[in-house]
Design a protein around this motif. Sequence first.
Motif, PDB file in Angstrom:
ATOM      1  N   THR A  51      -7.091   1.204   1.990  1.00 24.15           N
ATOM      2  CA  THR A  51      -6.297   1.460   1.046  1.00 24.15           C
ATOM      3  C   THR A  51      -6.312   2.512   0.061  1.00 24.15           C
ATOM      4  N   LYS A  91      -5.399   5.896   1.720  1.00 27.32           N
ATOM      5  CA  LYS A  91      -3.861   5.841   1.583  1.00 27.32           C
ATOM      6  C   LYS A  91      -3.375   6.288   0.430  1.00 27.32           C
ATOM      7  N   LEU A  92      -3.957   5.889  -0.694  1.00 27.35           N
ATOM      8  CA  LEU A  92      -3.761   6.271  -2.114  1.00 27.35           C
ATOM      9  C   LEU A  92      -3.950   7.632  -2.222  1.00 27.35           C
ATOM     10  N   LYS A  93      -4.851   8.202  -1.877  1.00 24.83           N
ATOM     11  CA  LYS A  93      -5.487   9.694  -2.023  1.00 24.83           C
ATOM     12  C   LYS A  93      -4.254  10.576  -1.149  1.00 24.83           C
ATOM     13  N   GLU A  94      -3.929  10.334  -0.092  1.00 22.40           N
ATOM     14  CA  GLU A  94      -2.969  10.647   0.722  1.00 22.40           C
ATOM     15  C   GLU A  94      -1.688  11.098  -0.106  1.00 22.40           C
ATOM     16  N   GLY A  95      -1.257   9.819  -0.776  1.00 21.13           N
ATOM     17  CA  GLY A  95      -0.169  10.059  -1.534  1.00 21.13           C
ATOM     18  C   GLY A  95      -0.167  10.985  -2.639  1.00 21.13           C
ATOM     19  N   GLU A  96      -1.381  11.142  -3.224  1.00 22.22           N
ATOM     20  CA  GLU A  96      -1.761  12.106  -4.407  1.00 22.22           C
ATOM     21  C   GLU A  96      -1.530  13.483  -3.849  1.00 22.22           C
ATOM     22  N   SER A 131       0.758  -1.184  -0.014  1.00 20.35           N
ATOM     23  CA  SER A 131      -0.058  -0.121   0.102  1.00 20.35           C
ATOM     24  C   SER A 131       0.717   1.108  -0.049  1.00 20.35           C
ATOM     25  N   GLN A 139       1.317   4.176  -2.971  1.00 24.08           N
ATOM     26  CA  GLN A 139       0.801   5.351  -2.481  1.00 24.08           C
ATOM     27  C   GLN A 139       1.921   6.354  -3.336  1.00 24.08           C
ATOM     28  N   GLU A 140       3.178   5.989  -3.467  1.00 21.99           N
ATOM     29  CA  GLU A 140       4.247   6.731  -3.807  1.00 21.99           C
ATOM     30  C   GLU A 140       4.478   6.578  -5.470  1.00 21.99           C
TER      31      GLU A 140
END
Lengths: 96, 96
Positions: free
Chosen positions: B85, B88-93, A33, A37-38
């Motif tokens: 999950t 988490k992806l949104k945070e990365g963005e 995950s 994310q990165e």
Amino acid sequence: MKNKEYIAKVAEEAGISVEQAQKNLSALTEVMSGILQESNSIVISGFGTFEVKKKNERISVNPVTKKRLLIPPKLVVNFKPTTSTKEKLKEGERHE
Amino acid sequence: MKNKEYIAKVAEEAGISVEQAQKNLSALTEVMSGILQESNSIVISGFGTFEVKKKNERISVNPVTKKRLLIPPKLVVNFKPTTSTKEKLKEGERHE
């Protein structure tokens, strides 16, 4: 199949405890995950590739009411199995 | 990201050897492929759900030549991340 049954099967086949199998799985999915994310993709040898794709925002029109609705942009995770995984799935189908 | 870099990261974060991390990953993905071969879905707590879907055969028409082509049925693996999950992806963005 639920997570619990899957873990039990992994533990049995690898000859490890259920606790250990769950720990291994958690470590792997957490790092995954974090990577998704990165970065935008991750290749798992002999299994497949996970890829994060961004779907742009778009306007949807209700065909009945003609009302226009803005669908916000979203991130989706795409999984593409390797050829070997796809072959396995096909075999399963033949046995049905 | 390649498999090798992923494994190195898992090993580092879990405090285990690269060999052990690769072994854990192989055990988990092998059992997973086996399950997907028999069952049609598998839930991984805190990560997401893998689902095998069958796409029926269909006829495709080339818009230029009007030639009709039969696309054979195929199995695709769908991955649906859990809400955690996705968050988490949104945070990365946001950090980009």
